[in-house]
Design an enzyme around this catalytic site. Structure first.
Site, mmCIF file in Angstrom:
data_model
loop_
_atom_site.group_PDB
_atom_site.id
_atom_site.type_symbol
_atom_site.label_atom_id
_atom_site.label_comp_id
_atom_site.label_asym_id
_atom_site.label_seq_id
_atom_site.Cartn_x
_atom_site.Cartn_y
_atom_site.Cartn_z
ATOM 1 N N HIS A 217 76.265 60.064 34.326
ATOM 2 C CA HIS A 217 75.182 59.237 34.864
ATOM 3 C C HIS A 217 75.658 57.788 34.916
ATOM 4 C CE1 HIS A 217 71.243 57.184 34.854
ATOM 5 N NE2 HIS A 217 70.699 58.333 35.218
ATOM 6 N N ASP A 294 75.621 61.059 25.228
ATOM 7 C CA ASP A 294 74.372 60.868 25.966
ATOM 8 C C ASP A 294 73.608 62.182 25.913
ATOM 9 O OD1 ASP A 294 72.390 60.811 27.923
ATOM 10 O OD2 ASP A 294 73.627 59.797 29.418
ATOM 11 N N GLN A 297 69.647 64.605 28.676
ATOM 12 C CA GLN A 297 69.313 65.875 29.322
ATOM 13 C C GLN A 297 69.434 67.059 28.358
ATOM 14 O OE1 GLN A 297 68.108 66.203 32.387
ATOM 15 N NE2 GLN A 297 68.300 64.033 32.873
ATOM 16 N N LYS A 320 62.020 62.240 28.606
ATOM 17 C CA LYS A 320 62.619 63.508 29.008
ATOM 18 C C LYS A 320 62.456 64.572 27.917
ATOM 19 C CE LYS A 320 65.589 61.220 32.264
ATOM 20 N NZ LYS A 320 66.908 60.951 32.820
ATOM 21 N N CYS A 458 71.641 59.022 40.405
ATOM 22 C CA CYS A 458 72.359 58.094 39.507
ATOM 23 C C CYS A 458 73.650 58.723 38.998
ATOM 24 C CB CYS A 458 71.466 57.671 38.340
ATOM 25 S SG CYS A 458 70.070 56.651 38.842
#
Length: 505
Positions: A217, A294, A297, A320, A458
């Site tokens: 991302h 990260d 997700q 999220k 993104c």
């Protein structure tokens, strides 16, 4: 007015009891939506001991039965899947989890869009919120609103206890060793910028490398480009394989004594790829590099254990994870925290201030300047309690089975191509449709009440790997169903049958 028992709002939903295993197919999957009953009542999840004790809310408040949602009208989109796609088989352990047990808690899933029942397949951008989260935030503002860490009065203590209960819940969610390793931020983007500025500024210099896979991302790329420009370090891309995996051979070759930081997503927002983060982290540590994972997700789709992953830093966004926008968290090991300097200055992050000298509060408070998003933390706490009320392994297995079903069903749409085919992936499908640009596909689907994302997501370098500038994306969550997949496929097939330009009619 009676002060509500906010913790009663933050308990998990009633969970279906476990049942004995039954014989299953060779590959266990999930039941078809129409065959899944609502989950029966069971005990609620445990409440963290850090929670404040408050008087019980009256029956007219959050303890009362939730308002009835309007009946969903019948959709004009055919609900029957294409004949060549078999239905989903029965799970090995029915009753452990069902999407309907989650759907019943999420009010927005019962609305209509353009006269059709909402099919929310844009979970990669943001998830919808259960009533437990909505009610918790409302109750906080209605009866417990106060600033934190600074007041001796009752409501200040209550708000502080809720805020720190949220920190404790995040630590439990991530498998962190202590709540003191968790910092609250606005989201993953701010967390990555915080690490780049508070750690990177003091540890990067000319000739140093920051490895970032092409998969990532933009939030994993741009903050490091900014700090690299200042420190004369360089951001080094790690290439992808044709199927959308990170090229592990290239990664190993790029690691060197110059590598100071590796930034990698636990799950890709555009391809769904789940890379071998634990192995990548272990290899980076051999060279003395730090690793920032990260998890934006990942946290809603799989159990996370930051210690097992070996992450030095781990970031995620609440929105999220079925929580409000504007709140997220950053985990850091005590060793990494010791190497960080304040990024922002102000109240709440100090011990004493004079014009001669300022001393800072201990971590994690040193990284939380100013008034935090207190209601957001309350909502995040409610979301974590809600999510942990379900068997997380069962949720992950359900989403994987739903993804397999969707892949088979989408393959029946003429001219549709799914981007990426990594063996390990979350329930994300980015695709193109011959004869139609992605924005037009999204507009067509919206007329049928189906929400998907269109654009570069993104993740322009990842799309460029496939020669694309834009694509459509359907991203699933625990409350999505095989029936919604059928509606998506039926609508796309009708678009192809109508031909180019039909979506603009």
């Amino acid at each position: 007015m009676t002060t509500p028992d906010l913790r009663s709002l933050l308990r998990a939903p009633e969970q279906a009891p476990s049942v004995p295993a039954v014989s299953s197919p060779a590959v266990p999957s999930v039941p078809a939506v129409q065959d899944v009953p609502a989950a029966p009542a069971a005990a609620t999840a445990a409440v963290p001991t850090a929670a404040p004790v408050m008087p019980t809310m009256p029956a007219t408040g959050a303890a009362a039965a939730p308002a009835e949602v309007p009946t969903t009208p019948t959709t004009a989109v055919p609900a029957t899947p294409p004949a060549e796609v078999p239905g989903l088989p029965t799970t090995a352990q029915p009753g452990v989890f069902s999407p309907e047990s989650a759907r019943k808690d999420v009010p927005i899933l019962h609305r209509t869009v353009n006269g059709q029942p909402l099919v929310w397949l844009d979970n990669g951008a943001t998830t919808q919120k259960p009533r437990q989260v909505i009610e918790a935030v409302s109750a906080y503002y209605s009866a417990a609103n106060s600033n934190i860490h600074r007041g001796a009065h009752t409501m200040a203590r209550e708000a502080t206890e809720l805020y720190e209960a949220g920190r404790n819940a995040v630590a439990q969610l991530l498998g962190a060793p202590s709540p003191d390793t968790v910092m609250f931020v606005r989201g993953t983007t701010e967390a990555i910028n915080l690490v780049a500025q508070s750690w990177g500024r003091g540890h990067l210099g000319p000739g140093d490398d920051i490895l970032v896979p092409v998969l990532e991302h933009h939030s994993d790329i741009v903050p490091w480009q900014l700090i690299a420009e200042e420190t004369r370090a360089r951001v080094v891309p790690v290439p992808l394989t044709p199927d959308g995996d990170i090229d592990q051979d290239a990664y190993a070759d790029l690691l060197s004594a110059r590598t100071q930081m590796v930034v990698v997503s636990q799950a890709s927002n555009v391809l769904g790829t789940v890379p071998p983060v634990r192995e990548m982290t272990a290899l980076a540590h051999r060279y003395g590099a730090k690793v920032l994972v990260d998890g934006a997700q990942a946290v809603a789709h799989m159990p996370v254990d930051v210690q097992e992953l070996g992450a030095d830093f781990y970031a995620f966004s609440g929105h999220k994870l079925f929580a409000p926008t504007g709140i997220g968290a950053l985990y850091a090991t005590p060793e990494a925290m010791a190497e960080m300097r304040p990024w922002q200055g102000g109240g709440n992050m100090i011990e004493s201030v004079s014009f001669e000298r300022t001393t800072f509060a201990p971590m994690p408070h040193m990284m939380e300047a100013g008034t935090g998003h207190i209601s957001g933390v309350v909502g995040l706490l409610a979301a974590i309690d809600w999510l942990r009320g379900f068997d997380q392994q069962a949720v992950a297995a359900y989403e994987q089975a739903l993804m397999s079903y969707a892949m088979q069903a989408m393959a029946t749409v003429p001219g549709l191509e799914v981007i990426g085919s990594a063996a390990e992936r979350i329930a994300v499908m980015t695709f193109t449709l011959a004869g139609h640009d992605p924005a037009s596909v999204a507009n067509w689907l919206d007329k049928d009440g189906i929400a998907v994302r269109a654009g570069h997501h993104c993740a322009q370098p990842a799309l460029a790997h496939y020669g694309l500038e834009s694509a459509a994306r359907a991203s699933f969550a625990l409350y999505n169903t095989s029936g919604e997949v059928d509606q998506l496929v039926a609508s796309l097939r009708r678009l192809q049958e109508a031909g180019p330009g039909a979506e603009k009619a």
